[in-house]
Design a protein around this motif. Sequence first.
Motif, short mmCIF file in Angstrom:
data_model
loop_
_atom_site.label_atom_id
_atom_site.label_comp_id
_atom_site.label_asym_id
_atom_site.label_seq_id
_atom_site.Cartn_x
_atom_site.Cartn_y
_atom_site.Cartn_z
N GLY A 1 40.13 -19.69 -68.48
CA GLY A 1 39.71 -20.61 -67.43
C GLY A 1 38.42 -20.22 -66.74
O GLY A 1 38.26 -20.47 -65.55
N ILE A 2 37.49 -19.64 -67.48
CA ILE A 2 36.21 -19.23 -66.90
C ILE A 2 35.27 -20.44 -66.85
O ILE A 2 35.12 -21.16 -67.83
CB ILE A 2 35.58 -18.08 -67.72
N ARG A 3 34.62 -20.62 -65.71
CA ARG A 3 33.67 -21.72 -65.57
C ARG A 3 32.49 -21.51 -66.52
O ARG A 3 32.07 -20.38 -66.75
CB ARG A 3 33.10 -21.78 -64.14
N PRO A 4 31.90 -22.58 -67.06
CA PRO A 4 30.76 -22.44 -67.96
C PRO A 4 29.61 -21.64 -67.34
O PRO A 4 28.93 -20.88 -68.03
CB PRO A 4 30.33 -23.88 -68.23
N GLN A 5 29.41 -21.80 -66.03
CA GLN A 5 28.32 -21.09 -65.35
C GLN A 5 28.54 -19.58 -65.30
O GLN A 5 27.61 -18.82 -65.04
CB GLN A 5 28.16 -21.60 -63.91
N ASP A 6 29.77 -19.15 -65.53
CA ASP A 6 30.10 -17.73 -65.42
C ASP A 6 30.24 -17.05 -66.78
O ASP A 6 30.79 -15.95 -66.87
CB ASP A 6 31.39 -17.55 -64.61
N VAL A 7 29.73 -17.68 -67.83
CA VAL A 7 29.75 -17.09 -69.17
C VAL A 7 28.32 -16.74 -69.52
O VAL A 7 27.49 -17.61 -69.81
CB VAL A 7 30.36 -18.06 -70.20
N PHE A 8 27.99 -15.46 -69.51
CA PHE A 8 26.64 -14.93 -69.74
C PHE A 8 26.69 -14.15 -71.06
O PHE A 8 27.40 -13.16 -71.16
CB PHE A 8 26.28 -14.01 -68.57
N VAL A 9 25.95 -14.62 -72.07
CA VAL A 9 26.01 -14.02 -73.40
C VAL A 9 24.63 -13.55 -73.83
O VAL A 9 23.64 -14.27 -73.65
CB VAL A 9 26.56 -15.02 -74.45
N ASN A 10 24.58 -12.37 -74.42
CA ASN A 10 23.34 -11.80 -74.95
C ASN A 10 23.64 -11.25 -76.35
O ASN A 10 24.66 -10.59 -76.55
CB ASN A 10 22.87 -10.67 -74.03
N ILE A 11 22.77 -11.57 -77.29
CA ILE A 11 22.91 -11.03 -78.65
C ILE A 11 21.81 -10.01 -78.89
O ILE A 11 20.63 -10.29 -78.66
CB ILE A 11 22.82 -12.15 -79.71
N VAL A 12 22.19 -8.83 -79.34
CA VAL A 12 21.26 -7.79 -79.74
C VAL A 12 21.33 -7.71 -81.26
O VAL A 12 22.39 -7.44 -81.82
CB VAL A 12 21.63 -6.42 -79.12
N GLU A 13 20.21 -7.98 -81.92
CA GLU A 13 20.21 -7.99 -83.38
C GLU A 13 19.70 -6.66 -83.93
O GLU A 13 18.72 -6.11 -83.42
CB GLU A 13 19.33 -9.12 -83.90
N VAL A 14 20.37 -6.19 -84.97
CA VAL A 14 19.99 -4.94 -85.61
C VAL A 14 19.95 -5.14 -87.12
O VAL A 14 20.60 -6.04 -87.66
CB VAL A 14 20.95 -3.79 -85.24
N ALA A 15 19.21 -4.27 -87.80
CA ALA A 15 19.18 -4.29 -89.26
C ALA A 15 20.51 -3.77 -89.79
O ALA A 15 21.17 -2.93 -89.17
CB ALA A 15 18.03 -3.42 -89.77
N LYS A 16 20.90 -4.25 -90.97
CA LYS A 16 22.19 -3.89 -91.55
C LYS A 16 22.37 -2.38 -91.74
O LYS A 16 23.48 -1.88 -91.63
CB LYS A 16 22.38 -4.60 -92.88
N GLU A 17 21.31 -1.67 -92.01
CA GLU A 17 21.44 -0.23 -92.26
C GLU A 17 21.71 0.58 -90.99
O GLU A 17 21.91 1.79 -91.06
CB GLU A 17 20.19 0.31 -92.97
N ASN A 18 21.76 -0.07 -89.84
CA ASN A 18 21.99 0.63 -88.58
C ASN A 18 23.46 0.78 -88.20
O ASN A 18 23.77 1.11 -87.07
CB ASN A 18 21.25 -0.09 -87.44
N TRP A 19 24.37 0.55 -89.14
CA TRP A 19 25.79 0.64 -88.87
C TRP A 19 26.45 1.74 -89.70
O TRP A 19 26.17 1.87 -90.89
CB TRP A 19 26.51 -0.66 -89.25
N SER A 20 27.31 2.49 -89.07
CA SER A 20 28.28 3.33 -89.78
C SER A 20 29.63 3.00 -89.17
O SER A 20 29.87 3.24 -87.99
CB SER A 20 27.99 4.82 -89.61
N LEU A 21 30.51 2.43 -89.96
CA LEU A 21 31.80 1.97 -89.48
C LEU A 21 32.90 3.00 -89.67
O LEU A 21 34.07 2.68 -89.58
CB LEU A 21 32.17 0.65 -90.18
N GLY A 22 32.49 4.22 -89.94
CA GLY A 22 33.44 5.32 -90.12
C GLY A 22 33.09 6.12 -91.35
O GLY A 22 32.34 5.70 -92.23
N ASN A 23 33.60 7.33 -91.38
CA ASN A 23 33.43 8.25 -92.50
C ASN A 23 31.98 8.67 -92.74
O ASN A 23 31.65 9.16 -93.82
CB ASN A 23 34.01 7.67 -93.80
N GLY A 24 31.09 8.45 -91.75
CA GLY A 24 29.70 8.86 -91.90
C GLY A 24 28.95 8.09 -92.96
O GLY A 24 27.94 8.56 -93.49
N VAL A 25 29.41 6.89 -93.29
CA VAL A 25 28.81 6.08 -94.35
C VAL A 25 28.12 4.87 -93.75
O VAL A 25 28.66 4.23 -92.85
CB VAL A 25 29.92 5.62 -95.34
N ALA A 26 26.94 4.55 -94.25
CA ALA A 26 26.24 3.33 -93.86
C ALA A 26 26.73 2.21 -94.78
O ALA A 26 26.11 1.92 -95.80
CB ALA A 26 24.74 3.52 -93.93
#
Length: 126
Positions: A98-123
């Motif tokens: 039930g959040i008012r539309p005016q109270d939804v503040f969204v920001n997207i930060v874009e990164v290159a795919k190689e900037n992720w390691s989702l575990g095990n030290g692997v890109a």
Amino acid sequence: MPLVHISLRAGKPEAYRQAIFDGLYRAMHETFNVPEDDQFMTITEHDAANFRYGASYLGVNRGDDLVYIQITANNTRTAEQKKALFQRIMELLGENPGIRPQDVFVNIVEVAKENWSLGNGVAQYA
């Protein structure tokens, strides 16, 4: 593989916070094609002294129920997908919790795919 950080004023019940998680995941699943079980999100709560916002910046009348949502994601989405995501998040969070539309503040930060390691030290995406 979005990573989502949510900030809001302290004091909302667990069901409210869970509804934010659920709505955000559903919006990302529908508009960004985020796969099943790709849910990496945190909520940080702040007391009033540590939560500031522009109450009328750019003509948007925000209130104390403002929710900041920052999404870090691969830089592979189109402008149309981003607009659809913003709209869908606003719709779903309006429905529940039930959040008012005016109270939804969204920001997207874009990164290159190689900037992720989702575990095990692997890109995994490199």
